[in-house]
Design a protein around this motif. Structure first.
Motif, PDB file in Angstrom:
ATOM      1  N   ALA A 130      -0.953  -0.728   3.300  1.00  0.00           N
ATOM      2  CA  ALA A 130      -0.834  -0.083   4.608  1.00  0.00           C
ATOM      3  C   ALA A 130      -0.359  -1.054   5.682  1.00  0.00           C
ATOM      4  CB  ALA A 130      -2.174   0.526   5.019  1.00  0.00           C
ATOM      5  N   GLY A 131      -0.757  -2.315   5.582  1.00  0.00           N
ATOM      6  CA  GLY A 131      -0.395  -3.286   6.610  1.00  0.00           C
ATOM      7  C   GLY A 131       0.633  -4.294   6.174  1.00  0.00           C
ATOM      8  N   ALA A 132       1.383  -3.993   5.108  1.00  0.00           N
ATOM      9  CA  ALA A 132       2.326  -4.955   4.525  1.00  0.00           C
ATOM     10  C   ALA A 132       3.363  -5.417   5.540  1.00  0.00           C
ATOM     11  CB  ALA A 132       3.012  -4.346   3.317  1.00  0.00           C
ATOM     12  N   MET A 137       2.956  -8.889   0.064  1.00  0.00           N
ATOM     13  CA  MET A 137       1.821  -8.020   0.357  1.00  0.00           C
ATOM     14  C   MET A 137       1.940  -6.689  -0.393  1.00  0.00           C
ATOM     15  SD  MET A 137       1.207  -8.705   4.444  1.00  0.00           S
ATOM     16  CE  MET A 137      -0.339  -7.788   4.485  1.00  0.00           C
ATOM     17  N   LEU A 138       3.159  -6.187  -0.503  1.00  0.00           N
ATOM     18  CA  LEU A 138       3.375  -4.958  -1.275  1.00  0.00           C
ATOM     19  C   LEU A 138       3.007  -5.161  -2.743  1.00  0.00           C
ATOM     20  CD1 LEU A 138       6.832  -3.758   0.140  1.00  0.00           C
ATOM     21  CD2 LEU A 138       4.599  -2.691   0.528  1.00  0.00           C
ATOM     22  N   LEU A 139       3.479  -6.274  -3.318  1.00  0.00           N
ATOM     23  CA  LEU A 139       3.212  -6.533  -4.731  1.00  0.00           C
ATOM     24  C   LEU A 139       1.736  -6.817  -4.981  1.00  0.00           C
ATOM     25  CD1 LEU A 139       6.313  -8.697  -5.728  1.00  0.00           C
ATOM     26  CD2 LEU A 139       5.948  -6.243  -6.042  1.00  0.00           C
ATOM     27  N   LEU A 140       1.089  -7.574  -4.094  1.00  0.00           N
ATOM     28  CA  LEU A 140      -0.334  -7.868  -4.260  1.00  0.00           C
ATOM     29  C   LEU A 140      -1.171  -6.599  -4.115  1.00  0.00           C
ATOM     30  CD1 LEU A 140      -2.561  -9.916  -4.718  1.00  0.00           C
ATOM     31  CD2 LEU A 140      -2.568 -10.411  -2.258  1.00  0.00           C
ATOM     32  N   GLY A 141      -0.786  -5.733  -3.186  1.00  0.00           N
ATOM     33  CA  GLY A 141      -1.478  -4.458  -3.051  1.00  0.00           C
ATOM     34  C   GLY A 141      -1.372  -3.622  -4.304  1.00  0.00           C
TER      35      GLY A 141
END
Length: 511
Positions: A130-132, A137-141
């Motif tokens: 949501a906060g990428a 951050m997208l991949l870790l999420g």
């Protein structure tokens, strides 16, 4: 109940599954099943399968989001043909890690606490999505939501199987798949309305937090598995759990003694020498083989890249409507499987399921290969990812064939090899190895899924979309052979009866 009063029950319970069941034992079992009150059992199952809802939601998250991120104005978040496959496939790598850790969590924390533990990485993963502010951050999420999905994949079927009784275990065993389908449908529906603008895709991740919070709240009030509690020596707590699940005015003490007698025979840890015992390695190989073949049939690739596939084949409807329609078919098929599983049996549904998947994949592959691009709407020399930017405007009704083929594939998968594979994994694995073996099966499943989803787009771009579908058809034919040669029928059998079958090799236990 005093220990002296329990001994006759122990001998009676033991004889009912160690030897051929006599008419009296069968009559008592039927009367007991009719007397049970299932409302609390259903509530416990609902609380658990909210984790599968979140799993289904997260699994297909890339389907509506990838086209939006390909057009994102910020270079830090924009996906291309190299990063999009990672965004789609890294979820399965996290799921494999989750299954690996569940090999310890299931036996250390227990089934219920393992499911509750999955809420932490899931909530954190959705927050990152949501906060990428960058690709990492997208991949870790995606990795974290995948990790949570791996934990729930290994824990929820075992929890449901161990708290259910034979009369409803098949129906309840299909509930994880039903909730996963519902999660995917909700994602498709929300994606239609939230992904219209570049920034709105973040709200999809925010919506994913809701079932996670509801799951952990409800599970706080649910009991742990009686079988797990007995394996930890918590006899009074196990008896209380079974009483809560079955109802105080039922003969739950008889079932309790059967479970207790089965637990007594099994040590708490499996040694390397014991793995040579057919009682252990046969059900583990069957369960692992089913998970391997299930993923090789291509279901994860098709679900993750559903909208791009429909865009590539240019079917007559919009891809987002096609995805929703396929999701509805999948939900209907899982519901049919849930209703018929305890009546028709597991094996017949597996045969029908594999046959439908074979016909559907073969049809899809041959259609793409033989129908000219000018008729089927397929855009030549276009990658699957970049085709998401193309306008959909086919006028030839022959382009409905890919949609119908995909619908039948999903229907076939959802009525057999989808829910029954998870159910059989939790049914046939012996108690002493159930926690470790279920985690191992999930690892096999998601490593296979990761490999397929990672190589799916490069294979399509290099050799054409028909190649993976023809490969999936060959695997579906193998599923038919595997079902006939290796899979036992477990309809209407208690977990103790199923263990006795693998221990002795007597097929009479499963009749």
């Amino acid at each position: 109940m005093e220990s002296g009063d329990r001994e006759p029950l122990v001998r009676k319970a033991s004889s009912s599954y160690r030897t051929f069941p006599d008419s009296t034992a069968r009559r008592l079992d039927k009367e007991y099943l009719r007397s049970l009150h299932n409302k609390r059992l259903y509530l416990a199952v609902f609380a658990a399968v909210l984790g599968n809802f979140s799993f289904g939601f997260a699994l297909v998250y890339p389907s509506p989001v990838i086209p939006v991120l390909e057009a994102h104005p910020s270079p830090a978040l924009r996906l291309d043909q190299h990063t999009a496959p990672w965004f789609g496939s890294v979820f399965t790598l996290g799921a494999a890690a989750g299954g690996l850790s569940t090999m310890l969590l299931n036996d250390c924390l227990g089934r219920k606490l393992s499911i509750m533990f999955s809420a932490l990485p899931s909530a954190l993963g959705y927050a990152l999505l949501a906060g990428a502010q960058g690709l990492w951050m997208l991949l870790l999420g995606r990795v974290l939501t995948g990790y949570a999905g791996g934990v729930t994949s290994a824990s929820i079927p075992v929890y449901i199987s161990e708290i259910s009784h034979p009369g409803v275990r098949g129906m309840l065993g299909a509930c994880p798949q039903i909730m996963a389908v519902l999660g995917s449908l909700v994602l498709y529906a929300l994606g239609k309305y939230l992904c219209g603008l570049v920034l709105d895709w973040r709200w999809l991740a925010v919506a994913g937090e809701v079932p996670v919070l509801a799951m952990i709240l409800l599970l706080c009030f649910m009991p742990n598995s009686p079988r797990f509690l007995l394996s930890q020596g918590k006899e009074e707590e196990a008896l209380g759990s079974l009483c809560w699940l079955r109802g105080e005015n039922t003969d739950y003490a008889r079932e309790y003694e059967q479970i207790k007698d089965s637990v007594r025979k099994q040590s708490r840890r499996v040694s390397c020498a014991e793995l040579k015992d057919p009682f252990l390695y046969k059900p583990i190989l069957i369960a692992g083989g089913m998970r391997f073949l299930q993923q090789l049939s291509g279901v994860t690739c098709i679900l993750v890249y559903l909208q791009p596939i429909f865009k590539k084949t240019a079917v007559i409807l919009k891809p987002e409507y096609d995805a929703a329609l396929v999701g509805l078919v999948r939900l209907s098929a899982v519901a049919i499987a849930a209703v018929s599983m305890d009546k028709a049996g597991r094996k017949i549904l597996l045969f029908v399921s594999a046959a439908v998947m074979l016909a559907s994949n073969l049809t899809m592959g041959l259609y793409i290969h033989f129908v000219p691009a000018s008729q089927n709407g397929t855009v030549a020399n276009t990658t699957l990812v970049s085709s998401a930017d193309l306008p959909a405007g086919p006028t030839n009704y022959i382009t409905l064939i890919p949609l119908l083929a995909t619908m039948f594939f999903i229907m076939g998968y959802a009525m057999g090899w989808g829910p029954i594979t998870w159910l059989l994994m939790s049914e046939i694995l012996p108690l002493k190895a159930r926690g470790v073996a279920s985690g191992l099966c999930v690892v096999v499943s998601w490593l296979t899924a990761f490999t397929l989803t990672q190589f799916f787009l490069p294979v399509v771009n290099a050799y054409g979309l028909e190649v993976p579908f023809l490969f999936f058809a060959v695997i579906s034919a193998g599923n038919i052979l595997f079902t006939g040669c290796c899979v036992p029928e477990t309809k209407g059998r208690s977990l103790e009866h199923i263990e006795a079958f693998f221990r002795t090799g007597r097929r009479s236990f499963l009749r």
